[in-house]
Motif scaffolding. Structure first.
Motif, mmCIF file in Angstrom:
data_model
loop_
_atom_site.group_PDB
_atom_site.id
_atom_site.type_symbol
_atom_site.label_atom_id
_atom_site.label_comp_id
_atom_site.label_asym_id
_atom_site.label_seq_id
_atom_site.Cartn_x
_atom_site.Cartn_y
_atom_site.Cartn_z
ATOM 1 N N PHE A 73 0.847 -1.192 0.000
ATOM 2 C CA PHE A 73 0.000 0.000 0.000
ATOM 3 C C PHE A 73 0.884 1.245 0.000
ATOM 4 O O PHE A 73 2.095 1.188 0.265
ATOM 5 N N THR A 74 0.273 2.390 -0.280
ATOM 6 C CA THR A 74 0.994 3.657 -0.444
ATOM 7 C C THR A 74 0.773 4.582 0.745
ATOM 8 O O THR A 74 -0.332 4.680 1.280
ATOM 9 N N LEU A 75 1.839 5.276 1.137
ATOM 10 C CA LEU A 75 1.767 6.357 2.116
ATOM 11 C C LEU A 75 2.036 7.666 1.374
ATOM 12 O O LEU A 75 2.979 7.745 0.584
ATOM 13 N N ASP A 76 1.199 8.658 1.607
ATOM 14 C CA ASP A 76 1.318 9.914 0.865
ATOM 15 C C ASP A 76 1.352 11.091 1.817
ATOM 16 O O ASP A 76 0.554 11.168 2.756
ATOM 17 N N THR A 82 -6.171 14.108 1.726
ATOM 18 C CA THR A 82 -6.565 14.634 3.031
ATOM 19 C C THR A 82 -6.997 16.093 2.945
ATOM 20 O O THR A 82 -6.830 16.864 3.897
ATOM 21 N N ASN A 83 -7.538 16.474 1.796
ATOM 22 C CA ASN A 83 -8.073 17.831 1.600
ATOM 23 C C ASN A 83 -7.008 18.903 1.881
ATOM 24 O O ASN A 83 -7.293 19.951 2.458
ATOM 25 N N GLY A 84 -5.768 18.586 1.454
ATOM 26 C CA GLY A 84 -4.688 19.553 1.603
ATOM 27 C C GLY A 84 -3.917 19.457 2.900
ATOM 28 O O GLY A 84 -2.860 20.078 3.045
ATOM 29 N N VAL A 85 -4.424 18.692 3.865
ATOM 30 C CA VAL A 85 -3.714 18.514 5.132
ATOM 31 C C VAL A 85 -2.597 17.499 4.916
ATOM 32 O O VAL A 85 -2.848 16.344 4.589
ATOM 33 N N LYS A 86 -1.362 17.923 5.103
ATOM 34 C CA LYS A 86 -0.224 17.061 4.818
ATOM 35 C C LYS A 86 0.245 16.344 6.081
ATOM 36 O O LYS A 86 0.648 16.980 7.052
ATOM 37 N N ILE A 87 0.154 15.016 6.044
ATOM 38 C CA ILE A 87 0.662 14.197 7.146
ATOM 39 C C ILE A 87 2.011 13.653 6.702
ATOM 40 O O ILE A 87 2.082 12.862 5.759
ATOM 41 N N PRO A 88 3.118 14.085 7.317
ATOM 42 C CA PRO A 88 4.440 13.675 6.858
ATOM 43 C C PRO A 88 4.575 12.151 6.767
ATOM 44 O O PRO A 88 4.091 11.423 7.639
ATOM 45 N N VAL A 89 5.227 11.687 5.708
ATOM 46 C CA VAL A 89 5.426 10.258 5.511
ATOM 47 C C VAL A 89 6.165 9.615 6.690
ATOM 48 O O VAL A 89 5.777 8.537 7.151
ATOM 49 N N PRO A 90 7.237 10.255 7.225
ATOM 50 C CA PRO A 90 7.895 9.640 8.393
ATOM 51 C C PRO A 90 6.958 9.446 9.578
ATOM 52 O O PRO A 90 7.098 8.483 10.336
ATOM 53 N N VAL A 91 5.999 10.343 9.754
ATOM 54 C CA VAL A 91 5.031 10.199 10.841
ATOM 55 C C VAL A 91 4.139 8.988 10.585
ATOM 56 O O VAL A 91 3.858 8.185 11.497
ATOM 57 N N GLN A 92 3.685 8.830 9.343
ATOM 58 C CA GLN A 92 2.852 7.677 9.005
ATOM 59 C C GLN A 92 3.614 6.367 9.195
ATOM 60 O O GLN A 92 3.056 5.372 9.666
ATOM 61 N N ILE A 93 4.892 6.363 8.824
ATOM 62 C CA ILE A 93 5.706 5.164 9.016
ATOM 63 C C ILE A 93 5.883 4.863 10.500
ATOM 64 O O ILE A 93 5.831 3.701 10.928
ATOM 65 N N ALA A 94 6.056 5.915 11.306
ATOM 66 C CA ALA A 94 6.187 5.721 12.753
ATOM 67 C C ALA A 94 4.911 5.123 13.339
ATOM 68 O O ALA A 94 4.961 4.249 14.216
ATOM 69 N N LEU A 95 3.743 5.577 12.857
ATOM 70 C CA LEU A 95 2.468 5.012 13.322
ATOM 71 C C LEU A 95 2.351 3.541 12.916
ATOM 72 O O LEU A 95 1.887 2.703 13.696
#
Length: 226
Positions: A73-76, A82-95
């Motif tokens: 799957f993809t992390l973006d 997300t309607n312009g709200v940017k969730i950093p990829v490193p944060v998603q990987i940490a989760l």
């Protein structure tokens, strides 16, 4: 996140921490995008030992290994979903790592897991994961990545015991004869040994076990401990 994406979120891929018994426990990881690939692998073990002086053999079933499956799957981090709200990829990987690979002090190991996507629900552990960064901003900060994770199915002890009892040759089984069924083959399905078919014929008072009548109910008694 926009309303459309928010409405779809409950149907996205979820990786859920669980207890040893397979009960969901803790905050799940929910993928922003659903899997691009989903592969399930099954491995059956057979014994092909050949007696000395003989050529060829009939493979004998040994066991079925736990299923493994791989999800990609993809992390973006661009805000496209997300309607312009940017969730950093490193944060998603940490989760993601927080749910799947980080060692928890209370159990001294990573979480037991449950993977749910659509109708696929599997209690499992994670074997490995691979993160491939596919897009960067002008400063070299990752803004998109692909994750490939491999899991192994597990059967919590209580569920494993129940399934084992349901298939045990120590219990009485019943089968409805279908057209073309043969008693030795039905006996093999129950006992993993076709040589008990004569005893089964006696128990069911079959006059002609070579020609079974479709719709007949047959009883397969427990094997003697002797």
């Amino acid at each position: 996140m926009d309303a459309q994406s928010l409405a779809k979120l409950p149907f996205n891929l979820k990786i859920i921490p669980t207890t040893l018994e397979g009960i969901p426990f803790g905050v799940p990881f929910i993928a922003m995008f659903n899997p691009e690939n989903f592969a399930v692998h099954e491995d059956l073990h057979w014994s092909s030992a050949c007696a000395p002086g003989k050529e060829g053999t009939e493979p004998k079933y040994v066991k079925t290994a736990p299923r493994t499956f791989t999800i990609e799957f993809t992390l973006d981090g661009t805000g496209v979903n997300t309607n312009g709200v940017k969730i950093p990829v490193p944060v998603q990987i940490a989760l993601f790592r927080g749910v799947t690979t980080n060692i928890k002090g209370t159990i001294h190991r990573p979480h037991y897991l449950m993977v749910q996507y659509g109708t696929f629900i599997n209690v499992c552990i994670m074997n490995s994961s691979n993160v491939t960064y596919t897009m960067f901003d002008m400063f070299g900060f990752p803004i998109r990545a692909k994750v490939s994770a491999t899991f192994t199915e597990r059967s919590p002890q209580g569920l494993s015991d129940v399934l084992g009892m349901l298939s045990s040759p120590d219990l009485t089984h019943r089968k409805i004869v279908k057209e073309g069924d043969l008693l030795p083959l039905l006996t093999r399905e129950v006992y993993n040994n076709q040589h008990y078919y004569i005893q089964v014929a006696r128990v069911n008072r079959l006059k002609n076990f070579r020609k079974l009548q479709a719709g007949t109910e047959l009883f397969f008694p427990p094997l003697s401990k002797k």
